[in-house]
Design a protein around this motif. Sequence first.
Motif, mmCIF file in Angstrom:
data_model
loop_
_atom_site.group_PDB
_atom_site.id
_atom_site.type_symbol
_atom_site.label_atom_id
_atom_site.label_comp_id
_atom_site.label_asym_id
_atom_site.label_seq_id
_atom_site.Cartn_x
_atom_site.Cartn_y
_atom_site.Cartn_z
ATOM 1 N N GLU A 282 85.792 -4.030 45.914
ATOM 2 C CA GLU A 282 84.873 -2.908 46.082
ATOM 3 C C GLU A 282 84.758 -2.073 44.819
ATOM 4 O OE1 GLU A 282 86.343 -0.648 49.327
ATOM 5 O OE2 GLU A 282 86.070 -2.251 50.796
ATOM 6 N N THR A 283 85.855 -1.942 44.085
ATOM 7 C CA THR A 283 85.898 -0.947 43.020
ATOM 8 C C THR A 283 85.981 -1.500 41.603
ATOM 9 O OG1 THR A 283 88.306 -0.796 43.229
ATOM 10 C CG2 THR A 283 86.993 0.720 44.550
ATOM 11 N N GLY A 284 86.226 -2.802 41.447
ATOM 12 C CA GLY A 284 86.427 -3.336 40.103
ATOM 13 C C GLY A 284 85.629 -4.593 39.818
ATOM 14 N N ASP A 285 85.781 -5.076 38.580
ATOM 15 C CA ASP A 285 85.062 -6.259 38.126
ATOM 16 C C ASP A 285 85.999 -7.394 37.733
ATOM 17 O OD1 ASP A 285 82.343 -5.172 38.250
ATOM 18 O OD2 ASP A 285 83.002 -3.846 36.633
ATOM 19 N N ASP A 286 87.254 -7.322 38.142
ATOM 20 C CA ASP A 286 88.198 -8.374 37.779
ATOM 21 C C ASP A 286 87.763 -9.717 38.357
ATOM 22 O OD1 ASP A 286 89.947 -6.743 36.361
ATOM 23 O OD2 ASP A 286 91.008 -6.130 38.177
ATOM 24 N N PRO A 287 88.025 -10.794 37.643
ATOM 25 C CA PRO A 287 87.719 -12.131 38.167
ATOM 26 C C PRO A 287 88.491 -12.389 39.461
ATOM 27 C CG PRO A 287 88.244 -12.214 35.820
ATOM 28 C CD PRO A 287 88.606 -10.843 36.286
ATOM 29 N N LEU A 288 87.964 -13.301 40.284
ATOM 30 C CA LEU A 288 88.608 -13.598 41.555
ATOM 31 C C LEU A 288 90.026 -14.116 41.362
ATOM 32 C CD1 LEU A 288 85.741 -15.212 43.674
ATOM 33 C CD2 LEU A 288 86.543 -12.846 43.649
ATOM 34 N N GLY A 296 98.338 -11.208 46.042
ATOM 35 C CA GLY A 296 99.366 -12.051 46.617
ATOM 36 C C GLY A 296 98.875 -13.347 47.235
ATOM 37 N N PHE A 297 97.599 -13.692 47.021
ATOM 38 C CA PHE A 297 97.070 -14.934 47.583
ATOM 39 C C PHE A 297 97.324 -16.146 46.682
ATOM 40 C CE2 PHE A 297 94.568 -11.842 50.008
ATOM 41 C CZ PHE A 297 94.710 -12.362 51.277
ATOM 42 N N GLY A 298 97.605 -15.877 45.418
ATOM 43 C CA GLY A 298 97.960 -16.971 44.518
ATOM 44 C C GLY A 298 96.789 -17.638 43.841
ATOM 45 N N SER A 299 95.789 -18.059 44.596
ATOM 46 C CA SER A 299 94.649 -18.770 44.020
ATOM 47 C C SER A 299 93.344 -18.280 44.639
ATOM 48 C CB SER A 299 94.777 -20.278 44.269
ATOM 49 O OG SER A 299 94.573 -20.571 45.648
ATOM 50 N N PRO A 300 92.228 -18.409 43.919
ATOM 51 C CA PRO A 300 90.929 -18.012 44.477
ATOM 52 C C PRO A 300 90.583 -18.753 45.764
ATOM 53 C CG PRO A 300 90.767 -18.306 42.106
ATOM 54 C CD PRO A 300 92.114 -18.818 42.502
ATOM 55 N N GLU A 301 91.002 -20.022 45.864
ATOM 56 C CA GLU A 301 90.676 -20.795 47.062
ATOM 57 C C GLU A 301 91.410 -20.243 48.283
ATOM 58 O OE1 GLU A 301 89.124 -23.359 49.757
ATOM 59 O OE2 GLU A 301 88.431 -22.815 47.743
ATOM 60 N N THR A 302 92.671 -19.869 48.119
ATOM 61 C CA THR A 302 93.414 -19.269 49.229
ATOM 62 C C THR A 302 92.793 -17.935 49.623
ATOM 63 O OG1 THR A 302 95.438 -20.310 48.419
ATOM 64 C CG2 THR A 302 95.699 -18.521 50.004
ATOM 65 N N LEU A 303 92.382 -17.167 48.615
ATOM 66 C CA LEU A 303 91.697 -15.901 48.865
ATOM 67 C C LEU A 303 90.402 -16.141 49.633
ATOM 68 C CD1 LEU A 303 91.375 -12.803 48.317
ATOM 69 C CD2 LEU A 303 90.212 -13.444 46.194
#
Length: 349
Positions: A282-288, A296-303
């Motif tokens: 919501e608040t930032g532009d960091d990469p997934l 704490g999800f580890g990877s974009p796919e888990t997220l």
Amino acid sequence: MNHRHTGTGSLMVTIFVFPGVRLLDVTGPIEVFASANEFGGRYRLNLVSADGNEVTTSAGTRLRADRSVDDARETSDVLVVPGGPDWDRMIRDDALLDIVRRLTANSRRTASVCTGAFLLAAAGLLDGRRATTHWRYSRQLALRFPTVRVDPDAIFVRDGTVMTSAGVSAGIDVSLALVEEHCGAEVARAVAKDLVVFMQRPGGQSQFSVRSRTPHSRQEMLRKVLDAVAEDPGADHTLSAMARRAGISSRHVTRLFFDEVGATPARYVEQIRLEAAQAMLETGDDPLAVIACRAGFGSPETLRRAFVRHLGVTPSAFRASFRTTGMAAATAPAAAGYPSDLAASQPVP
């Protein structure tokens, strides 16, 4: 202030203001009661400060008081006690608490807004009562004042002659409830339409925080675990790590979660991590990839899988929904009606 009703049988609303008060906590209720006067209400509005002088709000705006506490001798039908960001200092100000007690004793009903509940609690006015406050501070209210029965999900709570409400805009909700009580549902509905707000907003505060709707645990070992998850969602929160942190067995941790949280440790951790990821999107532009790691999800796919499973959208789609207020869509022709015209946007306390 405009729209004061000066006829017979009018209702006195006193709003207590003090240095550092949150502006919307004051102006939200004022707008509701002033608007009610346009639809047959009979309210007189008075801002009262300790000495009758103007005060500077937390936003830097100056508010002019109508009278001092010593001059506010007339019994109020409603006393509004707003809050402020610096609530921790407020509850240690004995003079401020004494004023709250005096004004409450001279009022038929008292209603707090947001962290104004801390003032009522510190003044001893919420002992044994149900109450609520902003979801972000509900746990602090429960910890500091154990005699108060805190409902972290309610938009507002009525217990006897005392009402408490949630985050800043919930002052509008509790004021609308008072207008309905005094003037009837038709007037309250007209005010809600005039201000373009829900007469009764859908849902509670739980839509804003997983942590806030977790029951307050009296088990110190569990509180330590819950706090560690909330403070750093990306850390190691496996069952064995939680057990080491609490100094108990894994089986005992699982039992405590079931008994007091109503979920497995793994499910609770995932919910907290999901909430953390939502806040970052919501608040930032960091990469997934960065967000997935920090949450704490580890990877974009888990997220991505967690988002789709719980929210029905991908992280990218969720982020896109917070890139605009929807102004372009709002300017297009829309179906007439109320409150359906608000359905696409839910107010946040």
